[in-house]
Write a protein that holds these residues in place. Structure first.
Motif, PDB file in Angstrom:
ATOM      1  N   THR A 101       0.823  -1.224   0.000  1.00 32.04           N
ATOM      2  CA  THR A 101       0.000   0.000   0.000  1.00 32.04           C
ATOM      3  C   THR A 101       0.851   1.265   0.000  1.00 32.04           C
ATOM      4  N   SER A 102       2.136   1.109   0.377  1.00 32.66           N
ATOM      5  CA  SER A 102       2.994   2.301   0.451  1.00 32.66           C
ATOM      6  C   SER A 102       3.543   2.718  -0.915  1.00 32.66           C
ATOM      7  N   PHE A 103       3.395   1.840  -1.923  1.00 29.55           N
ATOM      8  CA  PHE A 103       3.952   2.186  -3.241  1.00 29.55           C
ATOM      9  C   PHE A 103       3.023   3.137  -4.006  1.00 29.55           C
ATOM     10  N   PRO A 104       3.610   4.163  -4.622  1.00 33.77           N
ATOM     11  CA  PRO A 104       2.783   5.108  -5.384  1.00 33.77           C
ATOM     12  C   PRO A 104       2.412   4.564  -6.769  1.00 33.77           C
ATOM     13  N   LEU A 105       1.677   3.455  -6.776  1.00 28.92           N
ATOM     14  CA  LEU A 105       1.309   2.815  -8.043  1.00 28.92           C
ATOM     15  C   LEU A 105      -0.209   2.767  -8.188  1.00 28.92           C
ATOM     16  N   ALA A 106      -0.666   2.379  -9.392  1.00 31.23           N
ATOM     17  CA  ALA A 106      -2.103   2.323  -9.655  1.00 31.23           C
ATOM     18  C   ALA A 106      -2.784   1.380  -8.657  1.00 31.23           C
ATOM     19  N   GLU A 107      -3.951   1.829  -8.145  1.00 25.47           N
ATOM     20  CA  GLU A 107      -4.645   1.047  -7.117  1.00 25.47           C
ATOM     21  C   GLU A 107      -5.038  -0.340  -7.621  1.00 25.47           C
ATOM     22  N   SER A 108      -5.446  -0.396  -8.915  1.00 26.21           N
ATOM     23  CA  SER A 108      -5.876  -1.681  -9.474  1.00 26.21           C
ATOM     24  C   SER A 108      -4.738  -2.706  -9.445  1.00 26.21           C
ATOM     25  N   LEU A 109      -3.537  -2.235  -9.741  1.00 26.31           N
ATOM     26  CA  LEU A 109      -2.367  -3.130  -9.744  1.00 26.31           C
ATOM     27  C   LEU A 109      -2.080  -3.626  -8.324  1.00 26.31           C
ATOM     28  N   ILE A 110      -2.145  -2.705  -7.378  1.00 28.45           N
ATOM     29  CA  ILE A 110      -1.882  -3.085  -5.983  1.00 28.45           C
ATOM     30  C   ILE A 110      -2.942  -4.076  -5.513  1.00 28.45           C
ATOM     31  N   GLU A 111      -4.203  -3.821  -5.900  1.00 31.61           N
ATOM     32  CA  GLU A 111      -5.293  -4.737  -5.512  1.00 31.61           C
ATOM     33  C   GLU A 111      -5.070  -6.134  -6.095  1.00 31.61           C
ATOM     34  N   GLN A 112      -4.699  -6.168  -7.383  1.00 31.95           N
ATOM     35  CA  GLN A 112      -4.446  -7.467  -8.040  1.00 31.95           C
ATOM     36  C   GLN A 112      -3.331  -8.231  -7.332  1.00 31.95           C
TER      37      GLN A 112
END
Lengths: 170, 149
Positions: A101-112
């Motif tokens: 969750t700390s990475f500034p990446l797209a939420e969809s990618l983090i969710e996947q």
């Protein structure tokens, strides 16, 4: 098989040490190279050789020791995960979630990624087996152990040959 | 050893170090995040990955401890420095013993409480070991190539 008995014995030892947490943290990346070196010494003793070892032999013994270590290490880890329904990924799971969750990446990618991790953890907790985790264990062990076995073989031959040359010159 | 092989060695070590820095580079590209999660397991086989001993920037840490990172950066350094050298001679075994002794001394000294764990000392001892260790690997590879010719 008899030809590579020393690799088998040392690979087995390294495979066991790889899954013992305390031994693992003390010897780190030295387990496999040390096993390859020991396999070279055992092989020399078993065959009664006293001369210079060829690099290609060191490479062969190193790679085969790494292969045995990978097979035994993976087998033991998968078996222990199956019996205990626990593994290092379950221990690291809360930390991994927090980190993701700390990475500034797209939420969809983090969710996947989180879903993928959750399914692995869930599989291990319920059945003790996860295909993805098993694949990761086997592929990682094969890759790392063979490379480090190869390094151990190449460096080991030079250490043994340097000692042999010294004793011959004396 | 031909120049091609020497450059290949540099690329392999560089990729290995990039893998170590996956989480530090994850903000640049999602590929680093995905590979980092997989490589976390890979690097766990060769390093204790103690959270207190990792190199961290903004809570994102390397996958290998400071000493291991030093070892691979040291190898990269020597591989770059020796890229134009056609053939290296096998270094005296004493250098390897000295490099290993420094690591052992550091581990014993901070574990016995004589001084606290220090990332700079840890990195430096790893750097020296990696720089020396690479020469043995390269010399071994050179001899192997000669044998296979």
């Amino acid at each position: 098989m008899k030809k590579y008995l020393s690799s088998f014995v040392c690979g087995f030892g390294a495979g066991v040490l790889q899954i013992v947490p305390v031994a693992k943290s003390f010897s780190c990346c030295l387990i496999i190279p040390a096993a390859a070196y020991l396999a070279l010494i055992l092989d020399r003793k078993a065959l009664g050789e006293t001369g210079i070892i060829k690099m290609s032999k060191g490479l062969k013994i190193g790679v085969i020791t790494g292969l045995y270590a990978a097979l035994f290490g993976s087998g033991f880890e998968i078996l222990i995960t199956f019996i205990t329904k626990n593994s290092d990924i379950i221990v690291a799971y809360p930390e991994l979630q927090k980190m993701l969750t700390s990475f500034p990446l797209a939420e969809s990618l983090i969710e996947q990624t989180q879903d993928l991790l959750a399914s692995v953890v869930n599989d291990i907790r319920t059945t003790g087996f996860s295909f993805l985790y098993t694949f990761a264990v086997i592929s990682n062990n094969l890759f790392v152990d063979v490379i480090f076995g190869l390094i151990g073989g190449l460096v080991g031959v030079q250490i043994i040959n340097s000692r042999t040359t010294k004793s011959i010159s004396k | 050893m031909t120049l091609g092989y020497r450059i290949l060695l540099i690329i392999i070590i560089l990729l290995w170090i990039l893998g170590d820095f996956s989480f530090l580079l994850a903000s640049l590209s999602e590929y680093f995040l995905v590979t980092g999660l997989y490589l976390n397991k890979t690097y766990s086989l060769i390093c204790h990955q103690n959270p207190d001993k990792l190199i961290c920037i903004d809570n994102n840490c390397t996958l290998l401890c400071t000493r291991c990172t030093g070892i691979y950066i040291g190898s990269l350094f020597t591989s770059i420095v020796t890229v134009l050298v056609d053939k290296t001679s096998t270094p005296n075994i004493g250098y390897m013993v000295a490099a290993s002794s420094l690591i052992l001394a550091d581990v014993v000294l901070y574990n016995s409480g004589i001084y606290n764990y220090n990332k700079i000392i840890s990195f430096s001892t790893g750097l020296f070991f990696g720089s020396v260790g690479f020469l043995y690997i390269r010399s071994g590879l050179e001899k192997l190539i000669d044998e296979l010719k």
